[in-house]
Motif scaffolding. Structure first.
Motif, PDB file in Angstrom:
ATOM      1  N   THR A 115     -39.927 -81.054  41.497  1.00 55.32           N
ATOM      2  CA  THR A 115     -40.789 -81.963  42.603  1.00 55.32           C
ATOM      3  C   THR A 115     -42.264 -81.497  42.272  1.00 55.32           C
ATOM      4  OG1 THR A 115     -40.376 -80.140  44.116  1.00 55.32           O
ATOM      5  CG2 THR A 115     -39.016 -81.922  44.126  1.00 55.32           C
ATOM      6  N   PHE A 135     -43.810 -82.045  39.576  1.00 55.05           N
ATOM      7  CA  PHE A 135     -44.306 -82.834  38.647  1.00 55.05           C
ATOM      8  C   PHE A 135     -44.563 -84.044  39.549  1.00 55.05           C
ATOM      9  CE2 PHE A 135     -42.062 -79.853  35.833  1.00 55.05           C
ATOM     10  CZ  PHE A 135     -42.960 -79.489  35.046  1.00 55.05           C
ATOM     11  N   ASP A 136     -45.841 -84.690  39.398  1.00 58.83           N
ATOM     12  CA  ASP A 136     -46.225 -85.919  40.060  1.00 58.83           C
ATOM     13  C   ASP A 136     -45.164 -87.320  39.898  1.00 58.83           C
ATOM     14  OD1 ASP A 136     -48.273 -84.462  41.136  1.00 58.83           O
ATOM     15  OD2 ASP A 136     -49.620 -85.429  39.869  1.00 58.83           O
ATOM     16  N   TRP A 137     -44.787 -87.391  38.525  1.00 60.97           N
ATOM     17  CA  TRP A 137     -44.172 -88.474  38.217  1.00 60.97           C
ATOM     18  C   TRP A 137     -42.638 -88.555  39.001  1.00 60.97           C
ATOM     19  CZ3 TRP A 137     -38.986 -87.842  36.369  1.00 60.97           C
ATOM     20  CH2 TRP A 137     -38.849 -86.369  35.800  1.00 60.97           C
ATOM     21  N   TYR A 138     -42.143 -87.089  39.203  1.00 64.52           N
ATOM     22  CA  TYR A 138     -40.795 -86.827  40.057  1.00 64.52           C
ATOM     23  C   TYR A 138     -41.022 -87.269  41.466  1.00 64.52           C
ATOM     24  CZ  TYR A 138     -36.426 -85.099  41.611  1.00 64.52           C
ATOM     25  OH  TYR A 138     -35.226 -84.954  42.041  1.00 64.52           O
ATOM     26  N   SER A 170     -43.294 -88.766  43.240  1.00 64.33           N
ATOM     27  CA  SER A 170     -43.377 -90.180  43.682  1.00 64.33           C
ATOM     28  C   SER A 170     -42.242 -90.871  43.971  1.00 64.33           C
ATOM     29  CB  SER A 170     -44.481 -90.793  42.714  1.00 64.33           C
ATOM     30  OG  SER A 170     -43.640 -90.967  41.361  1.00 64.33           O
ATOM     31  N   ILE A 171     -41.104 -90.258  43.512  1.00 63.99           N
ATOM     32  CA  ILE A 171     -39.665 -91.136  43.501  1.00 63.99           C
ATOM     33  C   ILE A 171     -39.495 -91.067  45.300  1.00 63.99           C
ATOM     34  CG2 ILE A 171     -37.431 -91.455  43.173  1.00 63.99           C
ATOM     35  CD1 ILE A 171     -37.897 -89.865  40.216  1.00 63.99           C
ATOM     36  N   GLY A 203     -37.763 -87.627  45.363  1.00 59.15           N
ATOM     37  CA  GLY A 203     -38.753 -86.919  44.881  1.00 59.15           C
ATOM     38  C   GLY A 203     -39.036 -85.510  45.745  1.00 59.15           C
TER      39      GLY A 203
END
Length: 515
Positions: free
Chosen positions: A27, A29-32, A34-35, A39
């Motif tokens: 969590t 990490f931004d890419w994750y 954002s889910i 997320g």
């Protein structure tokens, strides 16, 4: 002395970011992040709750089908030919499960995620009961006899399951011992918090951390812990057999009394919990995933399902079948979360200081124990019982913490048997806990260290032990599943190595003695 206190504070500096990263991954990490929903859930939470769901399905939801069986085992007045009785093992595990986290964790989860976090604690506990069944069953399958005691748990079943490699057992033992030792300072802090709260209620004065009261408390804590640590498991279970029921009854009785005083607002409690589970109020961020993440994380950390930290008590039981202690340990998760955590949540939700007293809420929402006690006070206004209720809760809080202390030390001793059963080494572990880490916790308190920092050490230990235990559980799951099928058949055949397809010396010997 100032140099010592400064050194104590500096010890914790490197722990905080590590614990945050491991519990939050990925969590952070931004890419994750954002889910949607997912997320908000770290990998640790996903695998813990996922494991519970998987084990529930594979065992036929044994936490439901054999719930009454577990109760019957507990009330059966069985004596132990070796080790301790299933009931004593249940109380010993409850001494660890029913700890300050039942107040601190629940209060913190609600403060961040809202009342709905309690609903997700229930969900995680329901599935966690199946995980607790699995790890307790494995602890029983691979337990070993040591004189008139039984030893086992994560280091023992880890060694057998992972190819009977001695180094695996030693590594897991070392990890667990370090985990247990580094949890002791936080529990020592909790004992001091309880004593300070009780003293303030009785005298009306606030005592500094370097006061004579705290010095005497530290001496008594170190002395009492040393006395029980060197008494072994039988002396400790003699204490937990009496202390756990008493503290549970006092705590539950006190909260139920508060519930009666506020009986008209019980519908609000359920409405807030179920409603907040899916649509949290804006004051808590208003995000569904926040309530879910807080409830699951704190719920699993409270009942410890999947961490392997309760398996030592499960192995110590003189059960008739490995799965018997499995269903008993599942009841421990039920007691911890469905009963005690729910009662704690009742106090915080019913008080709903976030709307009833926003100023008090803002000042206390990051301080779990003061927030909890303030919630109690708000629910007993003008009744003349404020001080008495707060006093009882504070006493229970201290007892919760102390039983955790003695539990950690005896569990560390049991784990140490996987490394060496020689008396000097066992004494070394006892000394490490009672005369090194408890004094370290005392110094931490006197150094002015806040509980939040101490919890990071426990958090770090928790996540490390989770990542060690769960892979072993999945590799060894086939043995627990085979034992479960044998348990459900009730065909009268003894449990032996042939049932699970791996050598179980203790059970083979037990079957031979009965034949």
């Amino acid at each position: 002395m100032k140099e010592v206190f400064d050194a104590v504070n500096q010890v914790f500096d490197f722990v905080v970011p590590i614990a945050d990263f491991l519990w939050g991954f990925p969590t952070n990490f931004d890419w994750y992040a954002s889910i949607p929903i997912l997320g908000n859930l770290s990998f640790a939470i996903v695998i813990l709750i996922g494991s519970g769901i998987f084990f529930s399905i594979k065992t036929g939801f044994i936490q439901v089908t054999h719930f009454r069986k577990g109760l019957r085992i507990l009330i059966d007045r069985k004596t132990a030919a070796v080790g301790i009785t299933p009931l004593a093992a249940f109380f010993l595990s409850s001494a660890m499960r029913v700890g300050p986290g039942n107040i601190m964790g629940v209060t913190g989860a609600i403060a961040v995620g809202g009342p709905g976090a309690l609903f997700w604690m229930w969900v995680s506990a329901f599935f966690g009961m199946a995980t607790a069944f699995m790890e307790a069953t494995l602890a029983q399958i691979f337990k070993e006899r040591k004189g008139d005691e039984l030893v086992g748990g994560l280091p023992f079943y880890g060694k057998k399951i992972m190819g009977n490699r001695a180094w695996v057992g030693v590594l897991l033992s070392c990890i667990f011992i370090l985990y247990a030792m580094f949890c002791l300072p936080a529990q020592a802090f909790n004992v001091f918090s309880s004593v300070g709260s009780v003293a303030e209620i009785v005298t009306g004065e606030t005592f500094s951390r370097t006061s004579m009261l705290y010095c005497i408390t530290g001496i008594l804590l170190i002395g009492g812990t040393t006395f029980f640590a060197f008494g072994g498991i039988h002396k400790i279970t003699a204490v937990t057999d009496k202390m756990v029921p008493v503290m549970a009854m006092i705590y539950c009785g006190t909260v139920l009394l508060i519930a009666l005083l506020n009986i008209g607002t019980i519908p609000y409690f359920f409405g807030a919990v179920f409603g907040g589970a899916f649509t949290p109020e804006a004051v808590f961020g208003g995000f569904f995933g926040t309530a879910l993440a807080q409830g699951v994380k704190r719920g699993l950390m409270s009942n410890e399902a999947g961490q392997g930290t309760i398996t030592m008590s499960a192995a110590a039981s003189d059960a008739e079948h490995p799965c018997e202690q499995g269903v008993v340990q599942a009841l421990g998760v039920f007691l911890d979360t469905m009963v005690v955590c729910t009662l704690s949540g009742f106090i915080v939700v019913m008080a709903h200081l976030w709307s009833a007293d926003p100023a008090a809420w803002e000042g206390l929402k990051t301080q779990q124990l003061p927030l909890y006690l303030a919630s109690i006070t708000s629910l007993t206004p003008g009744s003349g019982a404020d001080s008495l209720v707060t006093l009882l809760i504070s006493v229970c809080y201290g007892l919760f913490a102390y039983t955790c202390i003695v539990g950690f030390i005896i569990f560390a001793e049991i784990a140490a048997n996987r490394i060496s059963r020689k008396r000097p080494f066992i004494y070394f572990v006892r000394i490490l806990g009672a005369l090194v880490f408890i004094p370290f916790g005392v110094l931490s308190v006197m150094a002015g260290l806040e509980l939040g920092n101490l919890w990071y050490i426990s958090d770090l230990g928790n996540i490390i032990i989770v990542y060690c235990n769960l892979p072993v559980l999945f590799v060894g799951a086939k043995y627990a599943f085979r034992a479960t099928r044998h348990f459900k058949k009730k065909d009268g055949t003894p449990f032996t190595s042939d049932v699970v397809g791996i050598i179980c010396d203790y059970w083979d010997e037990k079957a031979k003695q009965k034949s």
